[in-house]
Design a protein around this motif. Structure first.
Motif, PDB file in Angstrom:
ATOM      1  N   MET A  90       0.830  -1.203   0.000  1.00 15.63           N
ATOM      2  CA  MET A  90       0.000   0.000   0.000  1.00 15.63           C
ATOM      3  C   MET A  90       0.869   1.260   0.000  1.00 15.63           C
ATOM      4  O   MET A  90       2.046   1.225   0.317  1.00 15.63           O
ATOM      5  CB  MET A  90      -0.919   0.010   1.233  1.00 15.63           C
ATOM      6  CG  MET A  90      -1.803  -1.222   1.385  1.00 15.63           C
ATOM      7  SD  MET A  90      -2.790  -1.651  -0.046  1.00 15.63           S
ATOM      8  CE  MET A  90      -3.947  -0.318  -0.049  1.00 15.63           C
ATOM      9  N   ARG A  91       0.246   2.381  -0.349  1.00 18.57           N
ATOM     10  CA  ARG A  91       0.930   3.668  -0.297  1.00 18.57           C
ATOM     11  C   ARG A  91       1.139   4.068   1.164  1.00 18.57           C
ATOM     12  O   ARG A  91       0.408   3.630   2.045  1.00 18.57           O
ATOM     13  CB  ARG A  91       0.089   4.742  -0.987  1.00 18.57           C
ATOM     14  CG  ARG A  91      -0.188   4.459  -2.450  1.00 18.57           C
ATOM     15  CD  ARG A  91      -1.161   5.460  -3.013  1.00 18.57           C
ATOM     16  NE  ARG A  91      -2.453   5.312  -2.335  1.00 18.57           N
ATOM     17  CZ  ARG A  91      -3.546   5.965  -2.670  1.00 18.57           C
ATOM     18  NH1 ARG A  91      -3.527   6.829  -3.653  1.00 18.57           N
ATOM     19  NH2 ARG A  91      -4.674   5.779  -2.017  1.00 18.57           N
ATOM     20  N   GLY A  92       2.083   4.931   1.392  1.00 17.80           N
ATOM     21  CA  GLY A  92       2.378   5.385   2.750  1.00 17.80           C
ATOM     22  C   GLY A  92       1.221   6.115   3.405  1.00 17.80           C
ATOM     23  O   GLY A  92       1.082   6.118   4.631  1.00 17.80           O
ATOM     24  N   SER A  93       0.352   6.720   2.613  1.00 19.50           N
ATOM     25  CA  SER A  93      -0.781   7.471   3.163  1.00 19.50           C
ATOM     26  C   SER A  93      -1.956   6.564   3.527  1.00 19.50           C
ATOM     27  O   SER A  93      -2.891   7.004   4.204  1.00 19.50           O
ATOM     28  CB  SER A  93      -1.258   8.520   2.159  1.00 19.50           C
ATOM     29  OG  SER A  93      -1.715   7.895   0.970  1.00 19.50           O
ATOM     30  N   ASP A  94      -1.933   5.310   3.097  1.00 17.91           N
ATOM     31  CA  ASP A  94      -3.029   4.386   3.374  1.00 17.91           C
ATOM     32  C   ASP A  94      -2.819   3.711   4.725  1.00 17.91           C
ATOM     33  O   ASP A  94      -1.697   3.562   5.190  1.00 17.91           O
ATOM     34  CB  ASP A  94      -3.132   3.332   2.267  1.00 17.91           C
ATOM     35  CG  ASP A  94      -3.435   3.959   0.906  1.00 17.91           C
ATOM     36  OD1 ASP A  94      -4.080   5.026   0.878  1.00 17.91           O
ATOM     37  OD2 ASP A  94      -3.021   3.379  -0.103  1.00 17.91           O
ATOM     38  N   ILE A  95      -3.916   3.328   5.343  1.00 18.84           N
ATOM     39  CA  ILE A  95      -3.866   2.706   6.667  1.00 18.84           C
ATOM     40  C   ILE A  95      -4.478   1.313   6.567  1.00 18.84           C
ATOM     41  O   ILE A  95      -5.549   1.142   5.980  1.00 18.84           O
ATOM     42  CB  ILE A  95      -4.644   3.549   7.704  1.00 18.84           C
ATOM     43  CG1 ILE A  95      -4.045   4.951   7.793  1.00 18.84           C
ATOM     44  CG2 ILE A  95      -4.652   2.858   9.065  1.00 18.84           C
ATOM     45  CD1 ILE A  95      -4.875   5.915   8.630  1.00 18.84           C
ATOM     46  N   VAL A  96      -3.792   0.326   7.147  1.00 21.76           N
ATOM     47  CA  VAL A  96      -4.270  -1.058   7.151  1.00 21.76           C
ATOM     48  C   VAL A  96      -4.208  -1.559   8.581  1.00 21.76           C
ATOM     49  O   VAL A  96      -3.231  -1.328   9.286  1.00 21.76           O
ATOM     50  CB  VAL A  96      -3.382  -1.967   6.266  1.00 21.76           C
ATOM     51  CG1 VAL A  96      -3.912  -3.384   6.257  1.00 21.76           C
ATOM     52  CG2 VAL A  96      -3.268  -1.420   4.871  1.00 21.76           C
ATOM     53  N   GLY A  97      -5.246  -2.262   9.021  1.00 21.65           N
ATOM     54  CA  GLY A  97      -5.224  -2.840  10.360  1.00 21.65           C
ATOM     55  C   GLY A  97      -6.420  -3.725  10.618  1.00 21.65           C
ATOM     56  O   GLY A  97      -7.321  -3.848   9.785  1.00 21.65           O
ATOM     57  N   MET A  98      -6.407  -4.336  11.785  1.00 20.57           N
ATOM     58  CA  MET A  98      -7.469  -5.262  12.180  1.00 20.57           C
ATOM     59  C   MET A  98      -8.545  -4.503  12.931  1.00 20.57           C
ATOM     60  O   MET A  98      -8.256  -3.795  13.896  1.00 20.57           O
ATOM     61  CB  MET A  98      -6.896  -6.369  13.052  1.00 20.57           C
ATOM     62  CG  MET A  98      -7.911  -7.413  13.451  1.00 20.57           C
ATOM     63  SD  MET A  98      -7.176  -8.662  14.512  1.00 20.57           S
ATOM     64  CE  MET A  98      -6.840  -9.904  13.309  1.00 20.57           C
ATOM     65  N   LEU A  99      -9.788  -4.639  12.479  1.00 20.47           N
ATOM     66  CA  LEU A  99     -10.915  -4.010  13.165  1.00 20.47           C
ATOM     67  C   LEU A  99     -11.318  -4.830  14.377  1.00 20.47           C
ATOM     68  O   LEU A  99     -11.537  -4.315  15.452  1.00 20.47           O
ATOM     69  CB  LEU A  99     -12.117  -3.905  12.227  1.00 20.47           C
ATOM     70  CG  LEU A  99     -12.010  -2.908  11.093  1.00 20.47           C
ATOM     71  CD1 LEU A  99     -13.221  -3.016  10.188  1.00 20.47           C
ATOM     72  CD2 LEU A  99     -11.872  -1.501  11.624  1.00 20.47           C
ATOM     73  N   GLY A 100     -11.478  -6.091  14.166  1.00 16.14           N
ATOM     74  CA  GLY A 100     -11.903  -7.001  15.213  1.00 16.14           C
ATOM     75  C   GLY A 100     -11.631  -8.409  14.742  1.00 16.14           C
ATOM     76  O   GLY A 100     -10.952  -8.619  13.736  1.00 16.14           O
ATOM     77  N   GLU A 101     -12.158  -9.365  15.458  1.00 19.73           N
ATOM     78  CA  GLU A 101     -11.956 -10.767  15.088  1.00 19.73           C
ATOM     79  C   GLU A 101     -12.454 -11.013  13.672  1.00 19.73           C
ATOM     80  O   GLU A 101     -13.624 -10.837  13.372  1.00 19.73           O
ATOM     81  CB  GLU A 101     -12.715 -11.666  16.064  1.00 19.73           C
ATOM     82  CG  GLU A 101     -12.379 -13.119  15.928  1.00 19.73           C
ATOM     83  CD  GLU A 101     -10.946 -13.450  16.320  1.00 19.73           C
ATOM     84  OE1 GLU A 101     -10.362 -14.348  15.701  1.00 19.73           O
ATOM     85  OE2 GLU A 101     -10.422 -12.810  17.248  1.00 19.73           O
ATOM     86  N   GLY A 102     -11.537 -11.365  12.779  1.00 18.93           N
ATOM     87  CA  GLY A 102     -11.920 -11.719  11.425  1.00 18.93           C
ATOM     88  C   GLY A 102     -12.231 -10.554  10.500  1.00 18.93           C
ATOM     89  O   GLY A 102     -12.807 -10.750   9.436  1.00 18.93           O
ATOM     90  N   GLU A 103     -11.839  -9.328  10.869  1.00 20.09           N
ATOM     91  CA  GLU A 103     -12.092  -8.163  10.033  1.00 20.09           C
ATOM     92  C   GLU A 103     -10.823  -7.340   9.872  1.00 20.09           C
ATOM     93  O   GLU A 103     -10.183  -6.983  10.856  1.00 20.09           O
ATOM     94  CB  GLU A 103     -13.153  -7.251  10.642  1.00 20.09           C
ATOM     95  CG  GLU A 103     -14.527  -7.838  10.739  1.00 20.09           C
ATOM     96  CD  GLU A 103     -15.500  -6.877  11.368  1.00 20.09           C
ATOM     97  OE1 GLU A 103     -16.663  -6.883  10.968  1.00 20.09           O
ATOM     98  OE2 GLU A 103     -15.099  -6.091  12.264  1.00 20.09           O
ATOM     99  N   VAL A 104     -10.476  -7.060   8.621  1.00 19.66           N
ATOM    100  CA  VAL A 104      -9.331  -6.214   8.319  1.00 19.66           C
ATOM    101  C   VAL A 104      -9.862  -5.029   7.522  1.00 19.66           C
ATOM    102  O   VAL A 104     -10.749  -5.186   6.677  1.00 19.66           O
ATOM    103  CB  VAL A 104      -8.271  -6.983   7.502  1.00 19.66           C
ATOM    104  CG1 VAL A 104      -7.170  -6.057   7.016  1.00 19.66           C
ATOM    105  CG2 VAL A 104      -7.680  -8.115   8.339  1.00 19.66           C
ATOM    106  N   ALA A 105      -9.325  -3.844   7.794  1.00 18.59           N
ATOM    107  CA  ALA A 105      -9.780  -2.641   7.086  1.00 18.59           C
ATOM    108  C   ALA A 105      -8.608  -1.911   6.460  1.00 18.59           C
ATOM    109  O   ALA A 105      -7.496  -1.940   6.979  1.00 18.59           O
ATOM    110  CB  ALA A 105     -10.515  -1.709   8.046  1.00 18.59           C
TER     111      ALA A 105
END
Length: 186
Positions: A90-105
């Motif tokens: 991803m680009r440096g300005s984009d954010i990736v992480g885990m929302l909760g169990e079984g969800e990635v945003a």
């Protein structure tokens, strides 16, 4: 006994859909509970909505992708490995992480709906390896342009879209439907 496997498969699909919807409803109910924003810890949903709101105020279009992961993806450390692989592309300005169990945003800056859909397809394809098939059950996308509603609720919209797509794929997947019986009673 003929056809009993089909009935069992259909029952399993209905149970899976019911479990998926139940988990979603429980999560939504928990999120709808009133909370004191000053004393409650912020969730990752809140953080992403906040970043989206700031980007919109600065004139950027934003999109959120929510990816629902298969239950098998809850192997300790495996989800974090997938998130790291996504983040690396991803680009440096984009954010990736885990929302909760079984969800990635993913929060994508300067990205409209069409590009966000393409990114979602690319990520699902990237995670599909020989060793581990793609853990993504469904993806949902929500986008907003500057001058609109702001960032509040954007993650929830993408999550709802993912849940609808997951349910629709279970219902409309021809592999999940029992074959038609050629012999119909008269």
């Amino acid at each position: 006994a003929r056809g009993s496997g089909c009935g069992h498969r259909a029952r399993m699909i209905v149970e899976s859909a019911a479990n998926l919807l139940d988990a979603w409803v429980r999560g939504m109910l928990a999120r709808l509970q009133p909370r004191d924003r000053r004393s409650a810890a912020k969730t990752f949903d809140d953080v992403l909505d906040g970043f989206a709101g700031h980007a919109l105020e600065r004139g950027s279009t934003v999109s959120v992708i929510v990816m629902l992961m298969a239950e098998a993806a809850s192997v300790p450390g495996l989800t974090q490995q997938w998130i790291a692989r996504i983040r690396a592309t991803m680009r440096g300005s984009d954010i990736v992480g885990m929302l909760g169990e079984g969800e990635v945003a993913l929060l994508l800056h300067d990205t409209g709906r069409e590009r966000a859909d393409a990114v979602a397809r690319r990520v699902v394809k990237m995670l599909d390896t020989t060793r581990y098939p793609s853990p993504i059950v469904a993806t949902g996308v929500a986008s907003r342009a500057p001058g609109g509603a702001g960032g509040a609720g954007l993650v929830g919209e993408a999550r709802s879209d993912a849940m609808l797509r997951a349910t629709a794929s279970l219902i409309h997947d021809p592999r999940s439907q029992p074959p038609e019986d050629k012999q119909r009673p008269s």
